[in-house]
Design a protein around this motif. Sequence first.
Motif, PDB file in Angstrom:
ATOM      1  N   ALA A  44      93.686   6.581 155.264  1.00 24.90           N
ATOM      2  CA  ALA A  44      93.734   5.275 155.934  1.00 24.90           C
ATOM      3  C   ALA A  44      92.677   4.338 155.339  1.00 24.90           C
ATOM      4  O   ALA A  44      92.957   3.159 155.079  1.00 24.90           O
ATOM      5  CB  ALA A  44      93.504   5.449 157.431  1.00 24.90           C
ATOM      6  N   PHE A  45      91.466   4.854 155.094  1.00 23.89           N
ATOM      7  CA  PHE A  45      90.393   3.990 154.569  1.00 23.89           C
ATOM      8  C   PHE A  45      90.685   3.550 153.131  1.00 23.89           C
ATOM      9  O   PHE A  45      90.430   2.396 152.775  1.00 23.89           O
ATOM     10  CB  PHE A  45      89.032   4.701 154.659  1.00 23.89           C
ATOM     11  N   TYR A  46      91.217   4.455 152.296  1.00 24.25           N
ATOM     12  CA  TYR A  46      91.578   4.029 150.932  1.00 24.25           C
ATOM     13  C   TYR A  46      92.684   2.979 151.008  1.00 24.25           C
ATOM     14  O   TYR A  46      92.671   1.991 150.269  1.00 24.25           O
ATOM     15  CB  TYR A  46      92.023   5.227 150.071  1.00 24.25           C
ATOM     16  N   PHE A  90      82.318  -1.668 151.863  1.00 28.77           N
ATOM     17  CA  PHE A  90      82.308  -0.855 153.082  1.00 28.77           C
ATOM     18  C   PHE A  90      83.485   0.117 153.117  1.00 28.77           C
ATOM     19  O   PHE A  90      83.352   1.248 153.581  1.00 28.77           O
ATOM     20  CB  PHE A  90      82.358  -1.750 154.325  1.00 28.77           C
ATOM     21  N   HIS A  91      84.638  -0.345 152.618  1.00 26.28           N
ATOM     22  CA  HIS A  91      85.826   0.526 152.623  1.00 26.28           C
ATOM     23  C   HIS A  91      85.601   1.735 151.729  1.00 26.28           C
ATOM     24  O   HIS A  91      85.925   2.866 152.094  1.00 26.28           O
ATOM     25  CB  HIS A  91      87.051  -0.238 152.118  1.00 26.28           C
ATOM     26  N   ASP A  94      75.939   1.989 154.574  1.00 22.17           N
ATOM     27  CA  ASP A  94      76.834   1.113 155.344  1.00 22.17           C
ATOM     28  C   ASP A  94      76.013   0.217 156.280  1.00 22.17           C
ATOM     29  O   ASP A  94      76.175  -0.998 156.309  1.00 22.17           O
ATOM     30  CB  ASP A  94      77.790   1.968 156.196  1.00 22.17           C
ATOM     31  N   LEU A  95      75.122   0.861 157.052  1.00 22.08           N
ATOM     32  CA  LEU A  95      74.318   0.109 158.023  1.00 22.08           C
ATOM     33  C   LEU A  95      73.360  -0.853 157.322  1.00 22.08           C
ATOM     34  O   LEU A  95      73.179  -1.998 157.754  1.00 22.08           O
ATOM     35  CB  LEU A  95      73.500   1.060 158.902  1.00 22.08           C
ATOM     36  N   ALA A  96      72.746  -0.366 156.215  1.00 23.38           N
ATOM     37  CA  ALA A  96      71.764  -1.172 155.503  1.00 23.38           C
ATOM     38  C   ALA A  96      72.415  -2.423 154.901  1.00 23.38           C
ATOM     39  O   ALA A  96      71.850  -3.519 154.947  1.00 23.38           O
ATOM     40  CB  ALA A  96      71.099  -0.346 154.411  1.00 23.38           C
ATOM     41  N   HIS A 109      84.665  -5.584 160.218  1.00 21.26           N
ATOM     42  CA  HIS A 109      84.345  -6.241 158.951  1.00 21.26           C
ATOM     43  C   HIS A 109      85.515  -7.095 158.462  1.00 21.26           C
ATOM     44  O   HIS A 109      85.344  -8.239 158.046  1.00 21.26           O
ATOM     45  CB  HIS A 109      84.010  -5.163 157.927  1.00 21.26           C
ATOM     46  N   ASP A 110      86.745  -6.521 158.521  1.00 19.17           N
ATOM     47  CA  ASP A 110      87.906  -7.249 158.023  1.00 19.17           C
ATOM     48  C   ASP A 110      88.197  -8.497 158.862  1.00 19.17           C
ATOM     49  O   ASP A 110      88.865  -9.410 158.394  1.00 19.17           O
ATOM     50  CB  ASP A 110      89.140  -6.325 157.997  1.00 19.17           C
ATOM     51  N   SER A 111      87.692  -8.515 160.095  1.00 15.85           N
ATOM     52  CA  SER A 111      87.967  -9.670 160.953  1.00 15.85           C
ATOM     53  C   SER A 111      86.859 -10.717 160.879  1.00 15.85           C
ATOM     54  O   SER A 111      86.932 -11.760 161.509  1.00 15.85           O
ATOM     55  CB  SER A 111      88.162  -9.205 162.394  1.00 15.85           C
ATOM     56  N   MET A 112      85.745 -10.406 160.136  1.00 15.26           N
ATOM     57  CA  MET A 112      84.705 -11.419 159.983  1.00 15.26           C
ATOM     58  C   MET A 112      84.423 -11.625 158.500  1.00 15.26           C
ATOM     59  O   MET A 112      84.322 -10.653 157.753  1.00 15.26           O
ATOM     60  CB  MET A 112      83.375 -11.040 160.633  1.00 15.26           C
TER      61      MET A 112
END
Length: 275
Positions: A41-43, A56-57, A124-126, A254-257
Amino acid sequence: SSVAPIPTVVPGPDVNYETASNVGNRTLWVVCVLMGLSSLAFYGMAFRVPTQKRVFHILTAFITTFAFLSYFAMATGDGINYNKIVETVSHKHGLPDTEQITHREVYWARYVDWSITTPLLLLDLALLAGLNGASILVAIVADIIMILTGLFAAYGKNDGQKWGWYTWACIAYLVIIYQVAVGGRATVANKDGKTKAFFGAIAGFTFVLWTVYPIIWGLSEGAHVVNVDTEIIAYAVLDILAKPVFGFWLLFTHDSMASTSPSLEGFWTEGWGNQ
Ligand code: RET
Protein backbone atom coordinates in the motif's frame (compact mmCIF):
# COMPACT_ATOMS: atom_id res chain seq x y z
CA SER A 1 12.25 -42.41 60.64
CA SER A 2 11.95 -38.65 59.97
CA VAL A 3 15.51 -38.39 58.64
CA ALA A 4 15.60 -37.52 54.95
CA PRO A 5 17.20 -40.23 52.86
CA ILE A 6 20.70 -39.38 51.72
CA PRO A 7 20.78 -39.43 47.93
CA THR A 8 23.40 -41.62 46.42
CA VAL A 9 23.54 -39.53 43.24
CA VAL A 10 24.09 -35.76 43.31
CA PRO A 11 21.24 -34.32 41.20
CA GLY A 12 22.24 -32.72 37.92
CA PRO A 13 21.13 -29.25 36.89
CA ASP A 14 17.44 -28.56 36.45
CA VAL A 15 17.08 -27.40 32.84
CA ASN A 16 14.04 -25.41 31.63
CA TYR A 17 13.17 -24.23 28.16
CA GLU A 18 10.86 -21.28 27.53
CA THR A 19 9.57 -21.37 23.96
CA ALA A 20 6.61 -20.16 21.92
CA SER A 21 3.62 -22.36 21.11
CA ASN A 22 1.43 -22.35 17.99
CA VAL A 23 -0.29 -19.24 19.30
CA GLY A 24 2.96 -17.29 19.12
CA ASN A 25 3.84 -18.72 15.75
CA ARG A 26 0.45 -17.87 14.25
CA THR A 27 0.73 -14.33 15.61
CA LEU A 28 4.09 -13.94 13.85
CA TRP A 29 2.50 -15.03 10.56
CA VAL A 30 -0.41 -12.59 10.92
CA VAL A 31 1.97 -9.68 11.51
CA CYS A 32 4.16 -10.82 8.61
CA VAL A 33 1.17 -10.66 6.24
CA LEU A 34 0.00 -7.29 7.59
CA MET A 35 3.49 -5.80 7.18
CA GLY A 36 3.68 -7.14 3.61
CA LEU A 37 0.27 -5.70 2.68
CA SER A 38 1.06 -2.31 4.26
CA SER A 39 4.34 -2.18 2.35
CA LEU A 40 2.49 -2.72 -0.93
CA ALA A 41 0.00 0.00 0.00
CA PHE A 42 2.80 2.46 0.89
CA TYR A 43 4.75 1.80 -2.34
CA GLY A 44 1.45 2.25 -4.23
CA MET A 45 0.83 5.57 -2.46
CA ALA A 46 4.38 6.67 -3.33
CA PHE A 47 3.67 6.29 -7.04
CA ARG A 48 0.67 8.59 -6.81
CA VAL A 49 2.65 11.62 -5.66
CA PRO A 50 5.40 13.54 -7.47
CA THR A 51 9.00 12.47 -6.71
CA GLN A 52 9.84 15.50 -4.57
CA LYS A 53 6.93 14.62 -2.25
CA ARG A 54 7.83 10.98 -1.84
CA VAL A 55 10.35 11.07 1.03
CA PHE A 56 7.82 10.07 3.70
CA HIS A 57 6.27 7.38 1.50
CA ILE A 58 9.63 5.80 0.74
CA LEU A 59 10.82 5.91 4.36
CA THR A 60 7.55 4.49 5.63
CA ALA A 61 7.43 1.73 3.00
CA PHE A 62 11.02 0.75 3.91
CA ILE A 63 10.02 0.51 7.57
CA THR A 64 7.23 -2.00 6.92
CA THR A 65 9.39 -3.87 4.38
CA PHE A 66 12.09 -4.50 7.02
CA ALA A 67 9.39 -5.55 9.48
CA PHE A 68 7.92 -7.92 6.88
CA LEU A 69 11.34 -9.54 6.38
CA SER A 70 12.01 -9.84 10.10
CA TYR A 71 8.56 -11.35 10.78
CA PHE A 72 9.05 -13.76 7.87
CA ALA A 73 12.31 -14.84 9.52
CA MET A 74 10.73 -15.33 12.95
CA ALA A 75 7.55 -17.03 11.65
CA THR A 76 9.63 -19.60 9.76
CA GLY A 77 11.88 -20.18 12.78
CA ASP A 78 14.82 -18.10 11.61
CA GLY A 79 16.44 -15.29 13.62
CA ILE A 80 15.67 -17.09 16.91
CA ASN A 81 17.95 -18.84 19.38
CA TYR A 82 18.28 -19.29 23.14
CA ASN A 83 19.97 -17.39 25.89
CA LYS A 84 21.19 -19.26 28.96
CA ILE A 85 20.70 -18.15 32.55
CA VAL A 86 22.33 -20.17 35.31
CA GLU A 87 21.06 -19.81 38.87
CA THR A 88 22.17 -21.63 41.99
CA VAL A 89 19.41 -23.24 44.06
CA SER A 90 20.15 -24.08 47.68
CA HIS A 91 18.38 -26.97 49.38
CA LYS A 92 17.50 -27.88 52.94
CA HIS A 93 18.78 -30.86 54.93
CA GLY A 94 22.38 -30.12 54.00
CA LEU A 95 21.86 -31.31 50.45
CA PRO A 96 24.33 -29.83 47.98
CA ASP A 97 23.35 -26.74 45.98
CA THR A 98 22.09 -27.46 42.49
CA GLU A 99 22.06 -25.42 39.33
CA GLN A 100 18.96 -24.26 37.58
CA ILE A 101 19.52 -23.48 33.92
CA THR A 102 16.89 -21.55 31.96
CA HIS A 103 17.04 -21.31 28.20
CA ARG A 104 14.61 -18.75 26.85
CA GLU A 105 14.04 -18.00 23.19
CA VAL A 106 15.56 -14.73 21.99
CA TYR A 107 14.02 -13.37 18.80
CA TRP A 108 17.14 -11.58 17.65
CA ALA A 109 15.63 -10.82 14.24
CA ARG A 110 13.61 -8.12 16.07
CA TYR A 111 16.77 -6.26 16.97
CA VAL A 112 18.02 -6.36 13.38
CA ASP A 113 14.65 -4.95 12.31
CA TRP A 114 14.58 -2.27 15.05
CA SER A 115 18.18 -1.17 14.44
CA ILE A 116 17.15 -0.17 10.92
CA THR A 117 13.48 0.78 11.30
CA THR A 118 13.58 2.87 14.48
CA PRO A 119 16.14 5.28 12.93
CA LEU A 120 13.87 5.50 9.85
CA LEU A 121 10.85 6.23 12.07
CA LEU A 122 12.85 8.97 13.79
CA LEU A 123 13.78 10.35 10.40
CA ASP A 124 10.08 10.56 9.50
CA LEU A 125 9.44 12.60 12.66
CA ALA A 126 12.60 14.69 12.25
CA LEU A 127 11.75 15.63 8.65
CA LEU A 128 8.22 16.52 9.66
CA ALA A 129 9.56 18.85 12.36
CA GLY A 130 12.34 20.21 10.14
CA LEU A 131 14.94 19.16 12.73
CA ASN A 132 18.54 20.23 12.03
CA GLY A 133 21.10 17.69 10.81
CA ALA A 134 23.13 17.64 14.03
CA SER A 135 20.11 16.78 16.18
CA ILE A 136 19.02 14.11 13.69
CA LEU A 137 22.49 12.55 13.88
CA VAL A 138 22.50 12.50 17.68
CA ALA A 139 18.99 11.00 17.80
CA ILE A 140 19.87 8.28 15.28
CA VAL A 141 23.17 7.32 16.92
CA ALA A 142 21.47 7.21 20.34
CA ASP A 143 18.77 5.03 18.76
CA ILE A 144 21.31 2.55 17.38
CA ILE A 145 22.99 2.42 20.80
CA MET A 146 19.58 1.79 22.42
CA ILE A 147 18.77 -1.16 20.16
CA LEU A 148 22.23 -2.77 20.23
CA THR A 149 22.55 -2.50 24.01
CA GLY A 150 19.03 -3.98 24.17
CA LEU A 151 20.28 -6.91 22.08
CA PHE A 152 23.19 -7.46 24.48
CA ALA A 153 20.75 -7.21 27.40
CA ALA A 154 18.69 -10.02 25.83
CA TYR A 155 21.74 -12.31 26.00
CA GLY A 156 22.82 -11.21 29.51
CA LYS A 157 24.13 -14.20 31.47
CA ASN A 158 23.18 -12.84 34.87
CA ASP A 159 21.11 -10.02 36.33
CA GLY A 160 24.00 -7.58 36.61
CA GLN A 161 24.91 -7.89 32.98
CA LYS A 162 21.31 -7.93 31.74
CA TRP A 163 20.08 -4.92 33.70
CA GLY A 164 23.38 -3.11 33.15
CA TRP A 165 22.87 -3.21 29.40
CA TYR A 166 19.20 -2.33 29.92
CA THR A 167 20.24 0.79 31.85
CA TRP A 168 22.50 1.99 29.02
CA ALA A 169 19.64 1.42 26.58
CA CYS A 170 17.25 3.48 28.71
CA ILE A 171 19.75 6.35 28.93
CA ALA A 172 20.07 6.28 25.12
CA TYR A 173 16.26 6.34 24.90
CA LEU A 174 16.16 9.50 27.04
CA VAL A 175 18.64 11.13 24.62
CA ILE A 176 16.29 10.32 21.72
CA ILE A 177 13.27 11.75 23.52
CA TYR A 178 15.21 14.89 24.36
CA GLN A 179 16.34 15.45 20.76
CA VAL A 180 12.94 14.83 19.20
CA ALA A 181 10.79 16.52 21.84
CA VAL A 182 12.90 19.57 22.63
CA GLY A 183 14.66 20.01 19.25
CA GLY A 184 11.58 19.03 17.24
CA ARG A 185 9.30 21.40 19.11
CA ALA A 186 11.75 24.28 18.58
CA THR A 187 12.05 23.80 14.81
CA VAL A 188 8.42 22.90 14.13
CA ALA A 189 7.58 26.30 15.61
CA ASN A 190 8.73 27.77 12.25
CA LYS A 191 6.02 25.83 10.43
CA ASP A 192 2.32 26.42 9.92
CA GLY A 193 -0.25 25.63 12.61
CA LYS A 194 -1.50 22.45 10.94
CA THR A 195 1.98 20.93 10.74
CA LYS A 196 2.70 21.99 14.33
CA ALA A 197 -0.46 20.32 15.63
CA PHE A 198 0.12 17.19 13.55
CA PHE A 199 3.73 16.87 14.72
CA GLY A 200 2.59 17.21 18.36
CA ALA A 201 0.01 14.46 17.89
CA ILE A 202 2.11 11.93 16.01
CA ALA A 203 5.23 12.53 18.14
CA GLY A 204 3.11 12.08 21.29
CA PHE A 205 1.64 8.83 19.90
CA THR A 206 5.18 7.63 19.11
CA PHE A 207 6.47 8.54 22.56
CA VAL A 208 3.70 6.61 24.33
CA LEU A 209 4.14 3.52 22.12
CA TRP A 210 7.94 3.45 22.29
CA THR A 211 7.85 3.70 26.07
CA VAL A 212 5.83 0.49 26.26
CA TYR A 213 8.64 -1.50 24.52
CA PRO A 214 11.11 -1.37 27.45
CA ILE A 215 8.24 -2.29 29.81
CA ILE A 216 7.36 -5.38 27.76
CA TRP A 217 11.06 -6.21 27.52
CA GLY A 218 11.40 -5.99 31.32
CA LEU A 219 8.44 -8.32 31.88
CA SER A 220 9.43 -10.85 29.22
CA GLU A 221 13.11 -11.10 28.26
CA GLY A 222 14.19 -9.29 31.41
CA ALA A 223 12.37 -10.74 34.41
CA HIS A 224 10.63 -13.72 32.70
CA VAL A 225 7.32 -12.72 34.30
CA VAL A 226 5.36 -13.35 31.10
CA ASN A 227 5.84 -16.28 28.72
CA VAL A 228 7.17 -16.16 25.16
CA ASP A 229 3.69 -16.24 23.56
CA THR A 230 2.62 -13.17 25.56
CA GLU A 231 5.85 -11.43 24.59
CA ILE A 232 5.18 -12.14 20.88
CA ILE A 233 1.59 -10.88 21.11
CA ALA A 234 2.56 -7.71 22.99
CA TYR A 235 5.30 -6.82 20.49
CA ALA A 236 2.92 -7.69 17.62
CA VAL A 237 0.34 -5.15 18.79
CA LEU A 238 3.01 -2.49 19.37
CA ASP A 239 4.68 -3.13 16.01
CA ILE A 240 1.38 -2.81 14.13
CA LEU A 241 0.69 0.50 15.84
CA ALA A 242 4.26 1.82 15.50
CA LYS A 243 4.69 0.93 11.83
CA PRO A 244 1.53 0.47 9.65
CA VAL A 245 -0.83 2.61 11.77
CA PHE A 246 1.84 5.30 12.22
CA GLY A 247 2.57 5.08 8.47
CA PHE A 248 -1.02 5.40 7.24
CA TRP A 249 -1.64 8.29 9.62
CA LEU A 250 1.52 10.08 8.46
CA LEU A 251 0.97 9.52 4.74
CA PHE A 252 -2.74 10.32 4.63
CA THR A 253 -2.17 13.50 6.61
CA HIS A 254 0.90 14.43 4.57
CA ASP A 255 -0.91 13.88 1.25
CA SER A 256 -3.69 16.20 2.41
CA MET A 257 -1.35 19.07 3.36
CA ALA A 258 1.11 20.78 1.05
CA SER A 259 3.30 22.10 3.84
CA THR A 260 4.91 18.98 5.29
CA SER A 261 7.22 18.11 2.39
CA PRO A 262 10.86 18.50 3.34
CA SER A 263 13.36 19.97 0.91
CA LEU A 264 17.06 19.06 0.86
CA GLU A 265 18.13 22.66 0.55
CA GLY A 266 19.66 24.08 3.73
CA PHE A 267 19.60 20.67 5.43
CA TRP A 268 22.96 21.00 7.19
CA THR A 269 22.42 24.59 8.25
CA GLU A 270 18.78 25.41 8.90
CA GLY A 271 17.36 21.91 9.02
CA TRP A 272 15.44 20.12 6.33
CA GLY A 273 12.60 22.25 5.03
CA ASN A 274 13.28 25.32 7.19
CA GLN A 275 14.86 27.65 4.67
C1 RET B 1 14.62 -2.17 24.54
C2 RET B 1 15.23 -2.85 25.78
C3 RET B 1 16.24 -2.03 26.44
C4 RET B 1 15.65 -0.72 26.92
C5 RET B 1 14.89 -0.02 25.85
C6 RET B 1 14.38 -0.68 24.75
C7 RET B 1 13.62 0.14 23.78
C8 RET B 1 13.12 -0.25 22.63
C9 RET B 1 12.31 0.54 21.75
C10 RET B 1 11.89 -0.08 20.62
C11 RET B 1 11.05 0.45 19.63
C12 RET B 1 10.68 -0.31 18.62
C13 RET B 1 9.79 0.05 17.57
C14 RET B 1 9.53 -0.88 16.64
C15 RET B 1 8.66 -0.67 15.55
O1 RET B 1 8.05 -1.55 15.05
C16 RET B 1 15.56 -2.40 23.37
C17 RET B 1 13.32 -2.92 24.31
C18 RET B 1 14.66 1.46 26.07
C19 RET B 1 11.96 1.94 22.06
C20 RET B 1 9.19 1.38 17.50
